[in-house]
Design a protein around this motif. Structure first.
Motif, PDB file in Angstrom:
ATOM      1  N   GLY A  41       0.892  -0.962  -0.364  1.00 47.66           N
ATOM      2  CA  GLY A  41      -0.087   0.148  -0.201  1.00 47.66           C
ATOM      3  C   GLY A  41       0.492   1.144   0.193  1.00 47.66           C
ATOM      4  O   GLY A  41       1.248   1.626  -0.550  1.00 47.66           O
ATOM      5  N   LYS A  42       0.931   1.713   1.765  1.00 45.86           N
ATOM      6  CA  LYS A  42       1.034   3.275   0.955  1.00 45.86           C
ATOM      7  C   LYS A  42       2.647   3.653   0.659  1.00 45.86           C
ATOM      8  O   LYS A  42       3.243   4.434   0.030  1.00 45.86           O
ATOM      9  N   LYS A  43       3.132   3.090   1.740  1.00 42.59           N
ATOM     10  CA  LYS A  43       5.251   2.543   1.670  1.00 42.59           C
ATOM     11  C   LYS A  43       5.714   1.269   1.006  1.00 42.59           C
ATOM     12  O   LYS A  43       5.543   0.513   2.420  1.00 42.59           O
ATOM     13  N   PRO A  44       6.620   0.592  -0.015  1.00 38.36           N
ATOM     14  CA  PRO A  44       7.417  -0.249   0.176  1.00 38.36           C
ATOM     15  C   PRO A  44       7.659  -0.520   1.341  1.00 38.36           C
ATOM     16  O   PRO A  44       9.109   0.766   1.399  1.00 38.36           O
ATOM     17  N   ARG A  45       8.346  -1.144   1.768  1.00 38.42           N
ATOM     18  CA  ARG A  45       9.261  -1.810   3.141  1.00 38.42           C
ATOM     19  C   ARG A  45       9.883  -2.565   2.243  1.00 38.42           C
ATOM     20  O   ARG A  45      10.188  -4.201   2.618  1.00 38.42           O
ATOM     21  N   LEU A  46      11.318  -2.501   2.891  1.00 40.58           N
ATOM     22  CA  LEU A  46      12.730  -3.799   2.318  1.00 40.58           C
ATOM     23  C   LEU A  46      12.495  -4.550   4.008  1.00 40.58           C
ATOM     24  O   LEU A  46      13.193  -3.552   4.660  1.00 40.58           O
ATOM     25  N   ILE A  47      12.208  -5.585   3.060  1.00 38.02           N
ATOM     26  CA  ILE A  47      12.093  -6.644   4.752  1.00 38.02           C
ATOM     27  C   ILE A  47      13.534  -7.908   4.350  1.00 38.02           C
ATOM     28  O   ILE A  47      13.266  -8.743   5.260  1.00 38.02           O
ATOM     29  N   GLY A  48      14.143  -7.483   3.396  1.00 38.32           N
ATOM     30  CA  GLY A  48      15.581  -8.395   3.652  1.00 38.32           C
ATOM     31  C   GLY A  48      16.283  -8.726   2.349  1.00 38.32           C
ATOM     32  O   GLY A  48      16.244  -7.525   1.535  1.00 38.32           O
TER      33      GLY A  48
END
Length: 194
Positions: A86-93
């Protein structure tokens, strides 16, 4: 690079790689805080040859990724796993594929995720997409991966990817201060596309 006595074409991946929930892209210097958020955790690195990282080590890791991106031909493809949420893509790995043996068209696969995202299928989704690109775009014949035998979750991911356990390697890697036994998993291009 030579293949069969002739110079081989330079391998390349079309980046970024998209999946239904993820984007796999090259790391940038702006990723430091998010990389350090998982690379500094003992629970993430307990079965790995690196970490837990200091901030300086995480910075050096990213610098290494950036150096690999400039190599011609490029043989290491370490990519950020970014959650499209959604709003903000997140780096998860991160997920990586490197040429282990170009003459035999063999790649080495690895991955690491922030524990907040474990158990949700993200590692398998990212690895599946990178393996697909490795076979289709890089022309790999075989992709393998190893894991500490105590890392049951990683072994399950590899099995979910259709990789076969080819063997058990005794005291094959020095991890976190001791020699560890590993499992070796692999998949061939013809098996991947069944």
């Amino acid at each position: 690079m030579r293949l069969g006595g002739r110079k081989a074409a330079t391998p390349a991946l079309s980046l970024p790689i998209g999946t239904p929930r993820l984007v796999l892209r090259d790391f940038t210097t702006r990723d430091l805080d998010e990389v350090h958020a998982y690379a500094s955790l003992e629970e993430v690195t307990r079965h790995l040859i690196w970490g837990p990282n200091t901030l300086t080590q995480s910075r050096e890791t990213i610098r290494g990724f950036l150096d690999d991106q400039k190599q011609k031909p490029r043989i290491n493809f370490d990519l950020a796993i970014v959650l499209r949420d959604g709003k903000k893509p997140r780096l998860i790995g991160g997920v990586g594929l490197k040429f282990a043996d170009w003459e035999r068209r063999t790649g080495d696969l690895g991955y690491a995720l922030h524990p907040d995202y474990w158990g949700q299928g993200y590692a398998a989704e990212a690895a599946q997409a990178l393996m697909d690109a490795g076979f289709r775009e890089l022309g790999l014949q075989r992709i393998y991966a190893t894991c500490d035998q105590r890392n049951k979750a990683s072994a399950r991911v590899m099995e979910r990817l259709g990789m076969r356990r080819e063997g058990a390697l005794r005291q094959s890697r020095y991890i976190q201060g001791s020699w560890r036994d590993e499992y070796l998993y692999a998949i061939l291009a013809e098996e991947f596309f069944v």
